[in-house]
Structures are given as structure tokens and as C-alpha cells.
Design an enzyme around this catalytic site. Structure first.
Site: not given
Ligand code: FAD
Lengths: 295, 758
Positions: B711-713
């Protein structure tokens, strides 16, 4: 870094002596929000630091007979912002000082430091120019006074002679029906350096401007007193034509540079935009309405 | 939306590193010290491009208190060899030249020498005594300038890769790549509306709050210890091993807590230098970059120049896309041009697509990864063009995207066919959101954009150790950037059926756990999470064996349910269930310690999609953009710890907003960076932003035990175009160049009526 002598004198006289003794290598420490940053970056290498926060005259706000104020040069922005009478009399000067940095910076940063650092973009200075502030200076030859617009002489330079320090800032009693405002443009909403800053002080009688002063920052090597802008406003009811004429005077006064913070065109244009906005706020305040700045 | 009901997954307990971080007890890169340590400092090039004619370090070495001086001569030459590192491919020949310039300096700030001294002051004095003779060369910063014939050439050995016939002359274009799907000419022939625009974006920095910092100690017997702030201590070990020719088993790297990385801490700058200085001086050496050094010499994200041509039918069906993307790689080849090309059209199911990319060197620090490397740049260009198309067609921008959205079975222009993905769900969630349904305030306008990132799997190792009281330590090897320890502990607790606070997740050094690929590519909760689940399962298997032993039954007759060993059925016998604590207490008698282990190369990382919505107001006189409301919608697979997932969405959105509005590297005519500090490199401050609202869409990834997608990018991909689209709709002027800073927008607004009149 070599050893640094730290002194915290209790009187003006001792501070002046200490500065004199230090020769060119002495620096006054007020809030330190400029000085410590400059020391870290290597831009300033003091041998003596003279902390003036133990000197009562420099750390207090005094109400003067007739309605003026004397603000100690080292009084922090937070303290100034809490002084109800000062806020009521000079909302523009106070909002300019309170725009400096953030909450944390406000706990330390002083108007005296802002003035003595002598950045053309210093926020408090255009407002102090508009308010007609007088700078009280103490030095080896005693005391003297300088109108604030004469204090800075070039970016980072001012009229202080060796051994001199700024003691306080005197705000003259405001005339009836007067008020002031300060606006600046920054790309963000805080923690930034003014691309343009403008202070406007107005006196109104029955809706007509009877006196005006305009201080303009970040558009020339020093903060400017724009007398042509003031002239354009005096006698008017701040109608569009008068405001445009004053804005044009501000634009004409600009001698900006192209740099990372803004272009010549942009700074010039914005000086006019902010003049109009600040004048309207000052006028509303002068006629009793309370308005907040938009920036 | 999750069909599965979990006890721990999806809850929001406190993170195990939280208390230490808010009390200041947590140790970051600069917080490690050893007795007798020296301070290392780097001498950096004042020129953007110059031949190093000579370096004389004798005066510096002779200064009392100076214990070691190094230059490129202290590092072995490396082969011209590409190896993977982080999310980028790196060439060791270039990496050693990034650590220490050899024949040439290629950017202002390029290291040319380093010293270790008894104090910082002496180290600084020593740097001033190093005499470097330079022969200045003309420089080039801008990507389009660097591509022109006659531009100053950075590397004589570079011939543009991917061009036939192989060029004979050197070029700053290191590589040309092309992705082709269908027949673009045919597609455009069918198009009823064609939009074509040119775009540029400025180079930006990841702006992690913690500067690079490390402490290295090389002992007399050859063993090396390093403490450093990094996204991948195994990568640090690998780089140092190759750059210094030391066996990996001799280098023990311990990661500190990390004050942000965002991709920028997947490479090495200081560590090999600190080790060499330590070897030469015989003392531990500590090195910490200043913020200015971080800006001048650590890997930013590239600036880009793009053209996008999109053709569509009047009903909104996109029939062709032709895209060119050129990215600044910095001083050495290796911009994220691949991902930029692949991500550009990944949101759309279009028959005819051509994307051509160029990897271009110029006199700037070599770029490093930055959240979804390359994707925000190409996505800005594509999503802006799609917005123009929506305006041209008079279509709702979400409907236009729904009409063309990629879904399960869509074949991408770069090859893969999507499995189950959640773009349509995100678009629908955006459309049904309170934000999108609310009326746009007077004087405001609304913009939206979509975004995509692959997400990564790769190598992870993990262990689960059962303590004698039945509490569990989960050990893995990925620095925790976004709350991964909490997520790993949640997954282990879910598997074990015990409370979250009975599970402690820790990050081991390179000598204490097997290899883990970097914390990057949004891979940790997915891949390392899978390793933790497997290690926990392995421990459970052993717990069942022990319970079987206690009961004197066959291990097959024991199941693990609700945190207890239970008989699999009545035929096994009647036994009181055994808790983890009860089994652990008897471990000594039943076979010794109870541990689980796992190692894997995780496949099947679920691609992530997001849709962002922004309401903005433009001060037409000043060009100042005010964001009134902002919502980030994203398919997150399963939100293991929703707060930290929301935090990722919010952080990515804010960084993207900074990229859109104010962040840029400002170079002067001499090729010097003019804004190497946070005063004039303007990341957004809190007062610039509304609360970033989040909507978590959960379309579980079929390839993960708990449905995790990275989910981080994704969240940094949509904001650039979201803001630009909103600004275009607010003031009628489309900004095709980022950042949309007040002076630029004001100039564009002032130019607009004039252009119309001409
Ligand atoms: C994060 C941050 C944000 C900032 N934001 C702003 C901003 O928005 N606007 C702005 O204008 N500035 C800003 N500044 C700059 C700074 O905070 C202001 O200029 C502040 O007013 C300086 O006051 P000080 O008391 O801290 O001065 P100091 O740092 O103590 O002194 C500044 C200089 O003046 C000299 N000096 C101080 N007092 C005297 C005296 N009485 N007599 C003689 N010399 C003296 C010192 O020797 C020094 O050279 C910011 C600084 C920081 C660190």
C-alpha cells in the site's frame, strides 16, 4: 569551532561594554532563531555572545503616556501577541511579528532580532515602518534614536556602529481613527520567507484617509517606505482608482531580483496586489470592524 | 468488505515502536556511538562537471587529530556490471564512483575525498587542507538539453542502449526502451477525438527527515560492524562487500530506527567510506550528513519530460495512446524509466499503446528510488491528458475512467495480464464517496486522477521463537518504515490465536536472520508478512508435535485452534486443550526450544490502484492554490492495521501534493543547487493541508494468506495530476509543467488571456 565566550549581562551598560570589548567578533543573542542557525551553517562565527534576555529594559513592554508603546528589543513574539492593548492599537505590527516562523519559533523570536538581522524580507519591519516606529539604540557614546526605515542599510547590514545595540522599539501613540495591517505572500502558509511583505497604516476620518504610511519588504535591498503609495491613498475613500494608483506606486518602488523565491515580474505584481488587500484590511480595522488577514 | 472474519487483522493496536519514538528513546542513525570513535567528513565537488587532475591530501593527513584520509584510490575499481539493488538496477562501476569520484566529478556535491579525525572541527579543518585540481567542463542539468546533439557528454563510454544499429558516438541517452501493444497508427485512425500535450516535472527529493548517518567499526581481525539508517541492511552488507571486497559473513550490519526513506535509503553513500576510514585508522568512524549534503548528494527522484497523445471515440472509449517519456537519471544511468513507462497506461484497457522511454544522464546526483519510482511522473502526464479528454467530451472524469478501466484479464502494454485487481472498485468508491457527492463550493473546483503501482514480492526470511512463558518473538529483517512490526505481529497473533500483546516483532541484524530484500516496493507486509505467517505455521506444527507428545498421541491427531492445541476428534481421546503457555512450560521435557522458521521468494504481489479527489481554490491574483478537501481512495487488499494503511495513503498524498505545488530542485546557471535546505525546498507544512480523508477498498490479493497488497507507493501516484486537474478546472489554465508554484501559476494566468487574444 573554537571556544565561544557567553555573557548574560543584567544592564544595558554592561552589554555595550561587552560588545565593545569583543570587537567585531561579538554578537547579541536575543531569541537566537537567526543567530544559532547562522552559527550552525558557519555563516557567523562569534567569539563572544552577549545574551540580552537578562536585561529588564530589553525584555518588557511598556505603555507610554498618551497611548504609545515601548517594546524591549528581545521580547518574544509570543509575549507580544498576548499583550491585549498592543494588539488593539497595532494589530498590523503584532500580526507581522506573529507571522515569524511557527509556534516554537514564536516562543523565542524577537522583533529586535528580526530588525537587526536586517533581511530585506524580515516580516516585522514593513509593519514597523508603516507604524512609524523609532529604534532606540545604546552604544559607547550613549543613546540615540533612528526611524526604523533608516535602520537597515543593505541585505544583512544596518546602521549600528561598533559596540551599539538596539534597546527597544517605540511605537508612537496611534491617532484616533487609525489602524494597520500586514500581509505577506509566501508559497506555503507558514514557515517561509516573504516573497513580498507589506505593512499599511491608515488614519480615517468619515471614511476618508487623512494619513497613511506604507512599508514594503522583500522587493529591494532594504525594506522601503513608499511615500508615493501613501500620497495616493491620502484624501481618498480607498476607491478603486486610489488603490490602483497606490498599487502602481508600490510596483514602481520595487527593485527586486530574480531568485529562487520569485521573479522580478512576480514580486512587482504582488506588491500591488497586497497593497490593495492590506489597505482594505487596515481601513476596516480603523473603522472599527474586526477582520483577519487572509495570509 | 473483507469476507473473512478475523480476530486481530483489521484492528488498530499500538505499534511496538511507538512509545520509544514519542519518548525519544528510539535510536536513529546518528544515535550510535562507540568509545574512541572518530568523526568522518566528506569533501565534495564545488563543480557540476570537471576532470579531477590531482588530489593532494598530504596537508590534511599531517594535521594533528586526523587519523585517516581516503580518496577513490582506496576503493577497488569495479566491473561495468548491472546488479539489482532496492527497486533499481545498479552498476557497481557507477556505485563506486558515487561513493567517491574517480576520473571526473559529475555533480556539485560529488564526494572526492573523506577524512576521519578526532573531532568534527578537526575533520572540517582537514577538508579545507585537501587540494584538488580540477579542469572544468561544460555541464548540463535539464533532461531535454542533455538529449540534444552537442550537449556536454558525461560519459564517453555510453552508447545508447536499445537502438539499432548500435551508435558509434557517445550520448547522454543511456537507454531507449519501447513497449508496444496493438497498432497505434490504426488506433488513431479510428479515433474521433485526439488530445496531445507536452509535460514536464521538476526533480524532487524524498525529503526524509533523518539525514543519512552511520557508525562503522572495522576490527583488527577483519570483522566489520556497521550501524546505519537504511531501508535494507542486507543491501548495505552486499554493497559494502562488493565495493570493499570483504566477505559478507565478515560484515554485520544493524539497522537503526529509520526517520523516513521513501526509497532514498536503498542505496549506500557513507557506509563503505566509513568502513574504509575505520580500517585505515583502526578506530570506529561515525559519519552523519548535513541536510545540505542530503540535498546536494543523495538520490532524488528524476525530473521528466513527456509527450502524451491519446485518441478516443466520442463515447469515451480510448482507442490509442502514444507516449514518450524522458527521465533524468542523474550522473549515472539508471532512472526508473522502466516503471515510468509501464505504469503510464496501466490503469487502462486500451488496444493500441506505444510507450517510448529514455534514460538520460545529466550533472545531478544519481537518482534513487522514491515511492513508486517513475510512476508519479508519467502518470501526471497521462492523467492530465485524460482529464482534458473528459473536458473535451463533456464526460464525468470518473465515468471516463470507468469506461476504460483495467480489470482482471486486461493485458498490459508491458506484457503481464492482470489477475484480480480493484481499480473499478476504487473508481466506484470514489464516485460514491461523500466527498465526490458533495457540491463543489463556489469559487472551487474538483479534480480527480487514478494511479497504479505493481508492488513487489521477493526474498524474505523470518523466525518465530516461543519463549518459556509462551509469549512469542517474531523475527524478520526489514527495517520498519510504516508500522510493519505491528502488522507482522498482528498476522502472527492471528495465526497463533493469541493476543497481540503476546507477540513481539523485532528486526534482526544481518547476522541474526536470513536474507531479506529491502524495505521497498511496498513488499514488507506482503512478502515478509508471508514469511512470518509461514514461520508461525512452522512453530505451530512444532507445538502440535509437543502437545501430541504430552498426550501420547499421534501429531496428526492434534489441531491448533483458538490459541490452543486440541484433539482433532473424539477418536483421538479426551484431553483438556493445552495453551501456548502450558506447552512452552514443558518444552524442556518434550524436545527443547520451540521455534519456527521460513524463507521464501514471494510471488504474486497484488497490483495496487488508487483514485484521488481534490477540491481546490486558486487565488487568481497571486497564483496561490488552496486545497480545501482531499480524499485518497485505494485498493489495499486487506488492511492488516488500518491506521498504518491510512497513514501510508495520507503520507503519499501529501508528498504528491508537494511534488505538484512547490517542490523542485532549483539550479543556477553555474549548475549549483540553489535551494539545498528545507527553507527553499518547500515540502508541504501541516497548515497547507486539509485532513487527508481516506477510503480503504479491500479487494483481497488471492496470492497472500491474508489478502495483502502493498500500500505504500500507490498513494503518491495520483496526487500530481489530481491537483493539476483541479487547478485547470478552477482557473481555466492547464499547468502542464510542475510545480504549480504561485509565481508559475500567476505567470501562466497572466499569459492566458494574451494568448487567447493573439
Ligand atoms: C524556522 C524559522 C522560521 C522563520 N520564519 C521567519 C519568518 O516567517 N519571517 C521572518 O521575518 N523571519 C523568520 N525567521 C527568522 C528569525 O526567526 C527572525 O528574524 C527573528 O525575528 C529573529 O529574532 P531573534 O530574537 O531570534 O534574533 P537573534 O537570532 O537572537 O538575532 C538575530 C540577529 O540580530 C542580532 N541582534 C539581535 N538582537 C539585537 C539587539 N538588540 N541589538 C543588536 N543586535 C541584535 C543578533 O546578533 C543576530 O545577528 C525564521 C527562523 C526560523 C529558524
Amino acid at each position: 569551532m573554537s571556544d565561544i565566550k557567553y555573557l548574560a549581562p543584567g544592564t544595558i551598560e554592561e552589554a555595550v561594554k561587552a560588545m565593545q570589548a569583543a570587537g567585531g567578533k561579538g554578537f547579541v543573542l536575543a531569541g537566537g532563531t537567526d543567530l544559532l542557525v547562522q552559527m550552525r551553517s558557519g555563516a557567523r562565527e562569534p567569539q563572544t555572545i552577549v545574551d540580552v534576555k537578562k536585561i529588564p529594559e530589553m525584555t518588557t513592554i511598556e505603555e507610554l503616556p498618551g497611548g504609545g508603546f515601548r517594546i524591549g528589543a528581545a521580547v518574544s513574539g509570543a509575549v507580544i501577541g498576548e499583550h491585549k492593548k498592543l494588539v488593539a492599537a497595532f494589530p498590523g505590527v503584532v500580526e507581522a511579528i506573529n507571522l515569524i516562523g511557527s509556534k516554537q519559533v514564536q516562543g523565542r523570536a524577537s522583533a529586535g532580532g528580526n530588525l537587526c538581522n536586517s533581511s530585506p524580507a524580515a516580516d516585522s519591519v514593513p509593519a514597523m515602518v508603516a507604524a512609524g516606529v523609532t529604534v532606540q539604540i545604546a552604544g559607547p557614546n550613549g543613546r540615540r534614536e533612528v526611524p526604523v526605515e533608516k535602520f537597515p542599510t543593505a541585505p544583512g547590514r544596518n546602521c549600528l556602529q561598533p559596540g551599539e545595540i538596539v534597546v527597544s522599539l517605540t511605537l508612537p501613540a496611534p491617532a484616533a481613527g487609525s489602524s494597520d495591517a500586514y500581509l505577506r505572500l509566501i508559497p506555503r502558509t507558514e514557515m517561509d520567507i516573504a516573497v513580498v511583505g507589506i505593512g499599511v497604516s491608515l488614519t480615517l476620518k468619515d471614511g476618508t484617509v487623512t494619513a497613511a504610511r506604507v512599508g514594503l519588504g522583500a522587493v529591494a535591498p532594504t525594506v522601503l517606505l513608499v511615500e508615493d503609495a501613501a500620497k495616493a491613498l491620502v484624501g481618498s475613500k480607498l476607491d478603486d482608482a486610489a488603490l490602483e494608483k497606490a498599487a502602481a506606486a508600490c510596483r514602481a518602488a520595487c527593485k527586486p531580483i530574480n531568485d529562487k523565491r520569485g521573479t522580478i515580474e512576480y514580486r512587482t505584481k504582488i506588491s500591488g496586489v497586497l497593497l490593495k488587500r492590506a489597505a482594505k484590511i487596515a481601513a476596516q480595522r480603523a473603522s472599527g470592524a474586526t477582520v483577519g488577514g487572509t495570509h | 468488505m473483507t469476507a473473512q472474519v478475523y480476530k486481530w487483522i483489521g484492528t488498530r493496536p499500538k505499534r511496538p515502536d511507538g512509545a520509544d519514538k514519542v519518548t525519544g528513546r528510539a535510536r536513529f542513525g546518528a544515535d550510535f556511538n562507540m568509545p574512541g570513535q572518530l568523526i568522518g567528513r566528506v569533501l565534495r565537488s564545488p563543480h557540476p562537471h570537471a576532470v579531477i587532475k590531482s588530489i593532494d591530501t598530504s596537508a590534511a593527513a599531517a594535521l594533528p587529530g586526523v587519523r585517516a584520509v581516503v580518496t577513490a584510490a582506496d576503493f577497488p575499481e569495479q566491473e561495468n556490471l548491472i546488479v539489482p539493488a532496492g527497486e533499481m538496477q545498479v552498476n557497481l562501476r557507477d556505485v563506486t564512483r558515487t561513493i567517491m569520484a574517480r576520473e571526473k566529478v559529475l555533480y556539485e556535491g560529488h564526494p572526492v575525498a573523506a577524512v576521519a579525525a578526532a573531532s568534527e572541527a578537526i575533520a572540517k579543518q582537514a577538508l579545507a587542507l585537501i587540494k584538488v585540481e580540477y579542469a572544468l567542463l561544460p555541464h548540463v542539468i535539464d533532461v531535454e538539453e542533455a538529449m540534444k546533439d552537442g550537449a556536454p557528454i558525461l560519459h564517453d563510454h555510453i552508447r545508447t542502449d536499445g537502438v539499432q544499429p548500435v551508435p558509434t558516438k557517445p550520448s547522454n541517452i543511456a537507454k531507449r526502451i519501447e513497449n508496444l501493444k496493438g497498432d497505434v497508427a490504426k488506433g488513431f485512425a479510428e479515433a474521433e477525438v485526439v488530445i496531445e500535450r507536452k509535460y514536464t516535472t521538476a526533480p524532487v527529493h524524498q525529503a526524509y527527515i533523518e539525514p543519512h548517518a552511520c557508525l562503522a567499526s572495522a576490527a583488527e581481525d577483519g570483522q566489520v560492524s556497521v550501524w546505519t539508517t537504511t531501508q535494507g541492511h542486507f543491501q548495505v552488507r552486499g554493497f559494502c562487500s562488493r565495493l570493499l571486497q570483504i566477505e559478507t559473513s565478515q560484515i554485520r550490519v544493524t539497522p537503526s530506527e529509520i526517520g523516513g526513506g521513501f526509497g532514498g535509503k536503498t542505496v549506500v553513500y557513507l557506509e563503505p567510506v566509513a568502513i574504509r576510514l575505520s580500517q585505515k585508522s583502526g578506530k570506529p568512524v561515525k559519519m552523519v550528513m548535513t541536510r545540505e549534503e542530503v540535498f546536494r548528494a543523495s538520490g532524488p527522484a528524476p525530473g521528466g519530460a513527456m509527450t502524451v497523445k491519446i485518441g478516443a471515440k466520442k463515447d469515451g472509449r480510448i482507442v490509442a495512446a502514444d507516449i514518450t517519456i524522458a527521465l533524468q537519471a542523474g550522473a549515472f544511468p539508471g532512472s526508473p524509466i522502466g516503471p515510468a513507462c509501464w505504469c503510464s497506461m496501466a490503469c487502462y484497457d486500451v488496444d493500441n499503446i506505444r510507450v517510448v522511454g529514455f534514460d538520460v544522464v545529466s550533472n545531478r546526483p544519481k537518482v534513487a528510488a522514491y515511492r513508486a519510482p517513475g510512476a508519479p511522473i508519467s502518470s501526471f502526464a497521462v492523467e492530465s491528458t485524460i482529464d482534458i479528454l473528459a473536458q473535451e467530451l463533456g464526460m464525468d472524469p470518473i465515468d471516463l475512467r470507468l469506461k476504460n478501466a483495467a480489470m482482471k484479464g486486461t493485458k498490459t502494454h508491458y506484457g503481464p495480464v492482470f489477475d484480480r485487481i480493484g481499480l473499478v472498485e476504487c473508481l466506484e468508491a470514489a464516485k460514491n464517496s461523500a466527498h465526490y457527492k458533495s457540491p463543489v463550493k463556489p469559487g472551487h473546483a474538483r479534480g480527480i486522477a487514478a494511479g497504479f503501482w505493481f508492488n513487489v514480492g521477493a526474498d524474505s526470511s523470518a523466525a518465530a521463537h516461543v519463549g518459556e512463558d509462551g509469549t512469542v518473538t517474531v523475527i524478520s529483517g526489514n527495517p520498519d518504515i510504516g508500522g510493519s512490526r505491528a502488522s507482522l505481529a498482528l498476522m502472527a497473533a492471528e495465526e497463533l490465536g493469541v493476543d497481540y500483546d503476546k507477540v513481539r516483532a523485532v528486526i534482526a541484524d544481518t547476522h541474526s536472520i536470513g536474507f531479506n530484500f529491502v524495505t521497498g516496493g511496498s513488499r514488507v507486509t506482503f512478502a515478509t508478512g508471508m514469511a512470518v505467517v509461514n514461520a508461525t505455521k512452522d512453530a505451530i506444527k512444532e507445538l502440535r508435535v509437543r502437545a501430541a507428545k504430552i498426550w501420547g498421541v499421534d501429531p496428526e491427531g492434534v489441531v491448533w485452534e483458538g490459541g490452543k492445541a486440541r484433539p482433532a476428534g473424539h477418536n483421538v481421546g479426551e484431553f483438556e486443550p493445552l495453551t501456548l503457555a502450558q506447552i512452552a512450560a514443558q518444552a524442556g521435557k518434550t524436545g527443547g526450544p520451540i521455534n519456527g522458521h521460513a524463507q521464501l521468494n514471494a510471488q504474486g504481489a497484488g497490483p495496487g490502484f488508487g483514485v484521488h479527489i481534490a477540491d481546490v481554490r486558486v487565488d487568481a491574483e497571486t497564483g496561490h492554490v488552496v486545497i480545501d478537501r482531499y480524499t485518497a481512495v485505494q485498493d489495499v487488499g486487506t488492511a492488516i492495521h488500518p491506521s498504518y494503511v491510512e497513514g501510508q495513503l495520507q503520507g503519499g498524498a501529501v508528498q504528491g501534493i508537494g511534488w505538484a505545488l512547490n517542490e523542485e530542485y532549483i539550479y543556477n546557471a553555474k549548475g549549483h543547487l540553489d535551494n539545498a535546505g528545507f527553507l527553499d525546498y518547500r515540502i508541504p507544512v501541516a497548515s497547507d493541508l486539509p485532513m487527508i480523508e481516506t477510503i480503504l477498498v479491500e479487494v483481497p490479493n488471492p496470492h497472500h494468506p491474508y489478502g495483502v497488497r502493498g500500500v505504500g507507493e500507490v498513494p503518491i501516484v495520483p496526487p500530481l495530476a489530481t491537483i493539476a486537474n483541479a487547478v485547470a478546472r478552477a482557473c481555466g489554465t492547464r499547468m502542464t509543467s510542475l510545480p504549480i508554484s504561485p509565481p508559475r501559476l500567476s505567470a501562466a494566468l497572466d499569459a492566458a488571456p494574451k494568448l487567447a487574444a493573439e
